[in-house]
Enzyme design. Structure first.
Site, PDB file in Angstrom:
ATOM      1  N   LYS A 152      82.468  42.206 -16.491  1.00 27.27           N
ATOM      2  CA  LYS A 152      81.035  42.496 -16.431  1.00 27.27           C
ATOM      3  C   LYS A 152      80.348  41.781 -17.584  1.00 27.27           C
ATOM      4  CE  LYS A 152      78.262  45.498 -18.267  1.00 27.27           C
ATOM      5  NZ  LYS A 152      76.988  44.705 -18.361  1.00 27.27           N
ATOM      6  N   GLY A 183      75.862  43.563 -13.479  1.00 28.14           N
ATOM      7  CA  GLY A 183      75.287  44.904 -13.441  1.00 28.14           C
ATOM      8  C   GLY A 183      75.083  45.481 -14.815  1.00 28.14           C
ATOM      9  N   GLY A 185      75.513  48.492 -17.890  1.00 31.11           N
ATOM     10  CA  GLY A 185      76.618  49.216 -18.490  1.00 31.11           C
ATOM     11  C   GLY A 185      76.792  50.603 -17.933  1.00 31.11           C
ATOM     12  N   VAL A 188      78.082  49.614 -13.791  1.00 24.51           N
ATOM     13  CA  VAL A 188      79.278  48.781 -13.658  1.00 24.51           C
ATOM     14  C   VAL A 188      80.225  48.993 -14.829  1.00 24.51           C
ATOM     15  CG1 VAL A 188      80.120  46.401 -13.538  1.00 24.51           C
ATOM     16  CG2 VAL A 188      78.086  47.085 -12.243  1.00 24.51           C
ATOM     17  N   GLY A 189      79.692  49.066 -16.039  1.00 28.95           N
ATOM     18  CA  GLY A 189      80.549  49.301 -17.193  1.00 28.95           C
ATOM     19  C   GLY A 189      81.297  50.627 -17.098  1.00 28.95           C
ATOM     20  N   GLU A 227      85.929  45.516 -30.031  1.00 32.44           N
ATOM     21  CA  GLU A 227      85.363  44.725 -31.134  1.00 32.44           C
ATOM     22  C   GLU A 227      83.904  45.126 -31.213  1.00 32.44           C
ATOM     23  OE1 GLU A 227      83.160  42.431 -32.940  1.00 32.44           O
ATOM     24  OE2 GLU A 227      83.720  40.752 -31.632  1.00 32.44           O
ATOM     25  N   CYS A 261      77.880  39.918 -34.799  1.00 38.95           N
ATOM     26  CA  CYS A 261      78.554  41.111 -35.317  1.00 38.95           C
ATOM     27  C   CYS A 261      79.281  40.816 -36.616  1.00 38.95           C
ATOM     28  CB  CYS A 261      79.522  41.673 -34.274  1.00 38.95           C
ATOM     29  SG  CYS A 261      80.740  40.477 -33.680  1.00 38.95           S
ATOM     30  N   GLU A 359      73.459  48.703 -38.569  1.00 41.11           N
ATOM     31  CA  GLU A 359      73.510  47.342 -38.040  1.00 41.11           C
ATOM     32  C   GLU A 359      72.151  46.972 -37.457  1.00 41.11           C
ATOM     33  OE1 GLU A 359      76.649  44.629 -35.587  1.00 41.11           O
ATOM     34  OE2 GLU A 359      76.025  46.487 -34.609  1.00 41.11           O
TER      35      GLU A 359
END
Length: 451
Positions: A152, A183, A185, A188-189, A227, A261, A359
């Site tokens: 995805k 899609g 998250g 589909v996630g 990650e 990141c 972050e």
């Protein structure tokens, strides 16, 4: 068919639409991946590696096309898109293709034969900031390992997915080995994370999303490699070469608009050097042109979306409100149109403040003074993250301090990226490792045959 619009963040214009996938689409993709798994897993590892090598060559051959898509979908300056956004995945694919020959697929330990086998079907979920790099970092080792993949891509930056699928097919990858489901998250996630036909999840993205994926995946006890976010520290020691350390630190905060990141948004400096470092950092920042990502001279393009621009801008406002000293940039739009923010530098930042702890994922550099090495280490390790950091100073001292930083990767005096070295995080920056032998092992099961 329901679709998801894709917007160019530099103009606000819709540039494409992709299907809004469903759980049923995931079911079909998993069925295809499971059907293709036995034959692909039985293929000689060197033959699998040869396909991956051809995928890398195919990406390189279509550099300009892929770079243009990345610029259009998430705003990376085209010069950066052609270099980091494309060259990194090419290097990763080539490194895994080469690794297959020397990798210990089997070994004898005493009276046992230890065999490394494909883990099965891998569900890959990737973010928008490096849309091609992030999937190749998962796809290449998974394919060399003998796994099949259901992917995805981010709905914000999905346009390179079609080209990658074409490249994979042209490289000789059999049908069903690599499957894409566009899609969101939450649809589909979630379906990929929960699916009993998927044996492993490899995810790159926010810590918040990683927690959710880990929770959902735990119901079927599948392996999860995460990650996640970062808040890297760049520690400048007494005796550091400021001509190198400061420009490198600014680059590691502003490249890709700070949407990295592994960036270093916290610049830690001895108290007595702060004003000199501030002056130098501002001078470097002034050379970072903000503008149309299609121009070769642009160094910082828009944020990937208007929503993300608002988030970054909110942190700049928060830093000012919390009393950090604004020395460059600040609030307001640098351009009338597009999801742009002003690259910003704060000094005298409280290490416990929001801009130093959370972050931001934008071009915001926080300069934090420290009194001695003990305090520098405490500040560097004083967030919930532990992905990357840097240290600049006399070699022996810098290397000793690097060992004390709780992060998965620490660069000393501008150490170069290495596609064979493991990359991943401590604490809430995730678990598991990418790249090289460590990255390949993530996608393998280990079987002991007692003789």
């Amino acid at each position: 068919m329901t679709t998801i619009p894709v917007f160019n963040p530099a103009t606000g214009d819709m540039v494409a639409e992709v299907p809004a996938g469903t759980a049923a689409d995931v079911d079909r993709a998993v069925a295809a991946a499971r059907a293709a798994l036995p034959a692909w897993a039985a293929t000689d590892p060197l033959d699998r590696a040869a396909v991956v090598g051809r995928i890398g060559a195919g990406i390189a051959a279509r550099t300009d096309e892929l770079a243009a898509l990345i610029t259009a979908e998430m705003g990376a300056p085209v010069s950066l898109a052609r270099t980091a956004q494309i060259r990194f995945p090419v290097a990763v694919a080539q490194s895994f293709a080469a690794l297959a020959e020397s990798f210990a697929w089997t070994e004898e330990i005493g009276t046992s034969l230890v065999v490394r086998e494909p883990i099965g079907v891998v569900g890959a979920i990737t973010p928008w900031n490096f849309p091609l790099q992030q999937i190749v970092s998962k796809l290449a080792p998974a394919l060399v390992a003998g796994d099949t993949v259901v992917w995805k891509p981010s709905e914000i930056a999905p346009l390179t997915a079609r080209v990658l699928a074409e490249i994979a097919a042209e490289a000789g990858l059999p049908a069903g080995v690599f499957n894409i489901v566009y899609g969101t998250g939450d649809v589909v996630g979630e379906a990929i994370s929960a699916h009993p036909g998927i044996d492993m999840i490899s995810f790159t993205g926010s810590t918040r999303a990683g927690r959710r994926i880990g929770s959902v995946a735990a119901e079927t006890v599948k392996r999860v490699a995460l990650e996640l976010g970062g808040k890297g520290a760049n520690v400048i020691l007494d005796g550091a070469d400021l001509d190198v350390a400061v420009p490198h630190g600014v680059a590691m905060s502003f490249t890709n608009g700070g949407q990295v990141c592994g960036s270093w948004p916290r610049l830690l400096v001895p108290v007595h050097l702060q004003e000199e470092v501030v002056e130098r950092a501002v001078a470097v920042a002034e050379t970072y042109t903000v503008g149309d990502p299609l121009l070769e001279t642009t160094m910082i393009g828009p944020m990937a979306s208007e929503q993300h621009r608002d988030k970054v801008h909110g942190y700049i406002e928060r830093g000012i409100a919390d009393g950090a000293r604004l020395v460059f940039g600040g609030t307001g739009r640098p351009l009338e149109k597009g999801a742009y923010v002003r690259p910003t530098i704060f000094a005298d930042v409280d290490p416990a403040s929001a801009v130093a702890q959370e972050e931001i994922f934008g071009p915001v550099l926080t300069i934090i003074p420290y009194r001695d090495a003990e305090e520098a280490v405490a500040i560097a390790n004083g967030t919930t993250y532990g992905l990357t950091s840097g240290v600049f100073g006399p070699d022996e001292e810098a290397r000793a301090l690097a060992r004390r930083i709780r992060a998965g990767q620490v660069d000393v005096n501008g150490g170069h990226w290495n596609a064979l070295a493991p990359f991943g995080g401590y604490r809430q920056s995730g678990n598991g490792r990418e790249f090289g032998r460590f990255g390949l092992e993530e996608f393998l099961e280990v079987k002991s045959i007692q003789l």
